[in-house]
Write an enzyme that holds these catalytic residues in place. Structure first.
Site, PDB file in Angstrom:
ATOM      1  CG  ASP A   8      21.606   2.692   5.854  1.00 62.62           C
ATOM      2  OD1 ASP A   8      20.458   3.143   5.803  1.00 62.62           O
ATOM      3  OD2 ASP A   8      21.903   1.621   6.433  1.00 62.62           O
ATOM      4  CG  PHE A   9      20.001   6.459  10.911  1.00 62.16           C
ATOM      5  CD1 PHE A   9      20.853   7.400  11.480  1.00 62.16           C
ATOM      6  CD2 PHE A   9      19.027   5.876  11.712  1.00 62.16           C
ATOM      7  CE1 PHE A   9      20.749   7.741  12.828  1.00 62.16           C
ATOM      8  CE2 PHE A   9      18.913   6.217  13.062  1.00 62.16           C
ATOM      9  CZ  PHE A   9      19.778   7.154  13.619  1.00 62.16           C
ATOM     10  CG  ASP A  10      17.359   2.286  10.613  1.00 61.42           C
ATOM     11  OD1 ASP A  10      17.377   2.564  11.817  1.00 61.42           O
ATOM     12  OD2 ASP A  10      16.513   2.727   9.819  1.00 61.42           O
ATOM     13  N   GLY A  97      15.926   5.076   4.982  1.00 67.23           N
ATOM     14  CA  GLY A  97      14.562   4.601   4.770  1.00 67.23           C
ATOM     15  C   GLY A  97      13.777   4.590   6.078  1.00 67.23           C
ATOM     16  CE  LYS A 141      18.791   4.619   2.071  1.00 66.23           C
ATOM     17  NZ  LYS A 141      19.591   3.998   3.130  1.00 66.23           N
ATOM     18  CG  ASP A 168      22.085   1.225   1.978  1.00 66.13           C
ATOM     19  OD1 ASP A 168      21.574   2.346   2.177  1.00 66.13           O
ATOM     20  OD2 ASP A 168      22.213   0.362   2.868  1.00 66.13           O
TER      21      ASP A 168
END
Ligand SMILES: [Mg+2]
Length: 207
Positions: A8-10, A97, A141, A168
Protein backbone atom coordinates in the site's frame (compact mmCIF):
# COMPACT_ATOMS: atom_id res chain seq x y z
CA UNK A 1 9.81 -18.78 -1.58
CA UNK A 2 8.35 -15.30 -1.93
CA UNK A 3 8.17 -13.94 -5.49
CA UNK A 4 5.77 -10.99 -5.34
CA UNK A 5 5.46 -8.16 -2.81
CA UNK A 6 2.58 -5.67 -2.89
CA UNK A 7 2.69 -2.54 -0.78
CA UNK A 8 0.00 0.00 0.00
CA UNK A 9 1.20 3.60 -0.42
CA UNK A 10 -0.48 6.01 2.02
CA UNK A 11 0.67 5.41 5.62
CA UNK A 12 2.69 2.38 4.41
CA UNK A 13 5.35 3.42 1.84
CA UNK A 14 4.57 7.08 2.57
CA UNK A 15 4.28 8.67 6.01
CA UNK A 16 0.78 10.15 5.78
CA UNK A 17 -2.30 10.32 3.55
CA UNK A 18 -1.74 12.10 0.22
CA UNK A 19 -5.31 13.38 -0.03
CA UNK A 20 -5.10 14.89 3.46
CA UNK A 21 -2.06 16.91 2.35
CA UNK A 22 -4.04 18.20 -0.68
CA UNK A 23 -6.97 19.14 1.55
CA UNK A 24 -4.75 21.15 3.89
CA UNK A 25 -3.99 23.48 0.95
CA UNK A 26 -7.70 24.30 0.73
CA UNK A 27 -8.09 24.70 4.48
CA UNK A 28 -10.31 21.62 4.69
CA UNK A 29 -7.68 19.27 6.09
CA UNK A 30 -9.65 18.27 9.16
CA UNK A 31 -12.86 17.57 7.25
CA UNK A 32 -11.11 15.33 4.71
CA UNK A 33 -8.91 13.62 7.32
CA UNK A 34 -12.05 12.66 9.23
CA UNK A 35 -13.50 10.93 6.14
CA UNK A 36 -10.14 9.23 5.46
CA UNK A 37 -10.08 7.88 9.00
CA UNK A 38 -13.63 6.53 8.68
CA UNK A 39 -12.69 4.74 5.45
CA UNK A 40 -9.39 3.32 6.69
CA UNK A 41 -11.07 1.98 9.82
CA UNK A 42 -13.68 0.22 7.71
CA UNK A 43 -16.68 2.23 8.91
CA UNK A 44 -17.23 3.88 5.51
CA UNK A 45 -17.27 2.28 2.04
CA UNK A 46 -14.04 3.11 0.20
CA UNK A 47 -15.64 4.12 -3.10
CA UNK A 48 -18.03 6.50 -1.37
CA UNK A 49 -15.27 7.98 0.75
CA UNK A 50 -13.03 8.51 -2.30
CA UNK A 51 -15.82 10.28 -4.22
CA UNK A 52 -16.65 12.48 -1.24
CA UNK A 53 -13.06 13.47 -0.56
CA UNK A 54 -12.05 14.13 -4.19
CA UNK A 55 -15.27 16.11 -4.66
CA UNK A 56 -14.16 18.42 -1.86
CA UNK A 57 -10.90 19.11 -3.75
CA UNK A 58 -12.72 20.63 -6.75
CA UNK A 59 -10.95 23.78 -7.96
CA UNK A 60 -7.54 22.96 -6.52
CA UNK A 61 -4.75 23.91 -8.95
CA UNK A 62 -3.14 20.84 -10.51
CA UNK A 63 0.26 22.50 -10.09
CA UNK A 64 -0.34 22.39 -6.32
CA UNK A 65 -1.31 18.72 -6.56
CA UNK A 66 1.94 17.99 -8.40
CA UNK A 67 4.07 20.00 -5.99
CA UNK A 68 2.65 18.17 -2.98
CA UNK A 69 2.83 14.79 -4.73
CA UNK A 70 6.51 15.33 -5.49
CA UNK A 71 7.43 16.31 -1.93
CA UNK A 72 5.85 13.59 0.17
CA UNK A 73 7.66 12.14 3.20
CA UNK A 74 8.47 8.49 2.49
CA UNK A 75 8.33 5.94 5.28
CA UNK A 76 11.60 5.18 7.08
CA UNK A 77 13.04 1.97 5.65
CA UNK A 78 10.83 1.99 2.52
CA UNK A 79 13.57 2.34 -0.08
CA UNK A 80 16.01 -0.12 1.53
CA UNK A 81 13.25 -2.69 2.00
CA UNK A 82 12.21 -2.52 -1.66
CA UNK A 83 15.85 -2.66 -2.78
CA UNK A 84 16.45 -5.79 -0.69
CA UNK A 85 13.28 -7.54 -1.86
CA UNK A 86 14.31 -6.87 -5.47
CA UNK A 87 17.79 -8.23 -4.68
CA UNK A 88 16.06 -11.39 -3.49
CA UNK A 89 14.48 -11.68 -6.94
CA UNK A 90 11.01 -10.48 -6.05
CA UNK A 91 8.67 -8.32 -8.10
CA UNK A 92 7.62 -5.31 -6.03
CA UNK A 93 4.40 -3.45 -6.77
CA UNK A 94 2.43 -0.59 -5.21
CA UNK A 95 -1.40 -0.70 -4.96
CA UNK A 96 -2.87 2.59 -3.79
CA UNK A 97 -6.33 4.03 -3.34
CA UNK A 98 -4.48 7.35 -3.74
CA UNK A 99 -3.24 8.94 -6.92
CA UNK A 100 -0.89 8.47 -9.86
CA UNK A 101 0.67 11.91 -9.31
CA UNK A 102 2.15 10.50 -6.10
CA UNK A 103 2.63 6.76 -6.78
CA UNK A 104 4.17 7.05 -10.25
CA UNK A 105 6.55 9.78 -9.09
CA UNK A 106 7.62 7.67 -6.09
CA UNK A 107 8.16 4.60 -8.28
CA UNK A 108 11.52 5.85 -9.52
CA UNK A 109 12.59 7.06 -6.07
CA UNK A 110 11.57 4.04 -3.99
CA UNK A 111 12.27 1.58 -6.81
CA UNK A 112 9.15 -0.57 -7.12
CA UNK A 113 8.44 -2.13 -10.53
CA UNK A 114 4.89 -0.81 -11.08
CA UNK A 115 2.11 1.19 -9.46
CA UNK A 116 -1.66 0.84 -9.67
CA UNK A 117 -3.73 3.73 -8.33
CA UNK A 118 -6.29 6.37 -9.31
CA UNK A 119 -6.21 9.45 -11.53
CA UNK A 120 -7.58 12.85 -10.57
CA UNK A 121 -9.58 14.43 -13.40
CA UNK A 122 -8.13 17.78 -14.47
CA UNK A 123 -9.57 20.51 -16.70
CA UNK A 124 -7.95 23.84 -17.48
CA UNK A 125 -5.31 23.24 -14.83
CA UNK A 126 -7.74 22.58 -11.97
CA UNK A 127 -9.22 19.50 -10.33
CA UNK A 128 -12.83 18.92 -11.37
CA UNK A 129 -13.65 16.87 -8.29
CA UNK A 130 -13.96 13.71 -10.39
CA UNK A 131 -11.76 10.62 -10.09
CA UNK A 132 -11.25 7.34 -11.93
CA UNK A 133 -8.77 4.51 -11.95
CA UNK A 134 -7.63 1.06 -10.89
CA UNK A 135 -8.19 1.24 -7.12
CA UNK A 136 -11.58 2.80 -6.43
CA UNK A 137 -13.43 0.07 -4.56
CA UNK A 138 -13.17 -2.04 -1.41
CA UNK A 139 -12.48 -5.06 -3.64
CA UNK A 140 -9.94 -3.40 -5.97
CA UNK A 141 -6.67 -4.51 -4.38
CA UNK A 142 -7.69 -8.16 -4.09
CA UNK A 143 -9.06 -8.12 -7.60
CA UNK A 144 -5.86 -6.67 -9.06
CA UNK A 145 -3.70 -9.03 -7.00
CA UNK A 146 -5.37 -12.17 -8.36
CA UNK A 147 -4.94 -10.85 -11.91
CA UNK A 148 -1.25 -10.07 -11.31
CA UNK A 149 -0.69 -13.51 -9.78
CA UNK A 150 -2.22 -15.10 -12.89
CA UNK A 151 -0.06 -13.07 -15.28
CA UNK A 152 3.15 -13.62 -13.31
CA UNK A 153 2.45 -17.27 -12.47
CA UNK A 154 2.80 -16.57 -8.75
CA UNK A 155 0.81 -18.43 -6.07
CA UNK A 156 -0.80 -16.99 -2.94
CA UNK A 157 1.91 -18.67 -0.85
CA UNK A 158 4.57 -16.86 -2.89
CA UNK A 159 2.89 -13.48 -2.29
CA UNK A 160 3.58 -10.89 0.42
CA UNK A 161 1.20 -8.00 1.06
CA UNK A 162 1.74 -5.05 3.37
CA UNK A 163 -0.71 -2.33 4.35
CA UNK A 164 -2.35 -0.38 7.15
CA UNK A 165 -6.05 0.13 6.43
CA UNK A 166 -9.41 -1.41 5.64
CA UNK A 167 -8.97 -1.03 1.87
CA UNK A 168 -6.03 -3.46 2.12
CA UNK A 169 -8.30 -6.24 3.41
CA UNK A 170 -9.23 -7.56 -0.03
CA UNK A 171 -5.59 -8.23 -0.97
CA UNK A 172 -4.91 -9.85 2.43
CA UNK A 173 -7.38 -12.56 1.37
CA UNK A 174 -5.03 -13.70 -1.42
CA UNK A 175 -1.56 -13.73 0.16
CA UNK A 176 0.33 -16.16 2.39
CA UNK A 177 2.45 -13.44 4.03
CA UNK A 178 0.28 -10.63 5.38
CA UNK A 179 1.97 -7.70 7.10
CA UNK A 180 -0.03 -5.14 9.08
CA UNK A 181 2.18 -2.05 9.34
CA UNK A 182 1.11 0.35 12.12
CA UNK A 183 -2.34 -0.81 11.06
CA UNK A 184 -5.96 -0.41 12.05
CA UNK A 185 -7.36 -3.27 14.17
CA UNK A 186 -9.61 -4.44 11.34
CA UNK A 187 -6.51 -5.30 9.27
CA UNK A 188 -4.37 -6.60 12.14
CA UNK A 189 -6.91 -9.35 12.72
CA UNK A 190 -6.14 -10.76 9.22
CA UNK A 191 -2.34 -10.39 9.42
CA UNK A 192 0.31 -12.95 10.32
CA UNK A 193 3.03 -10.34 10.85
CA UNK A 194 2.35 -7.15 12.83
CA UNK A 195 4.80 -4.23 12.90
CA UNK A 196 4.12 -1.27 15.18
CA UNK A 197 7.42 0.61 14.96
CA UNK A 198 7.85 3.25 12.26
CA UNK A 199 10.47 1.31 10.29
CA UNK A 200 9.48 -0.71 7.22
CA UNK A 201 12.84 -2.50 7.13
CA UNK A 202 11.70 -4.53 10.18
CA UNK A 203 9.85 -6.60 7.55
CA UNK A 204 13.18 -8.01 6.42
CA UNK A 205 13.73 -9.69 9.79
CA UNK A 206 10.35 -11.41 9.59
CA UNK A 207 10.47 -13.03 6.15
MG1 LIG B 1 -2.78 3.04 3.66
Amino acid sequence: MLKLAVFDFDSTLMDGETIDFFAEELGIGEEVAKITEEAMSGRLDFFESLQQRVGLLKGLDFSVVERISHNLPYMPGAKETITELKNRGMKVVCFSGGFRTATSYAKDILGYHADFSNALHVKEGKLTGLVGGDMMYNFSKGDMLTRLQAVLGVSEEETLVCGDGANDLSMFAHAGTRIAFRARDILKREANIIIEEKDLSLILKEI
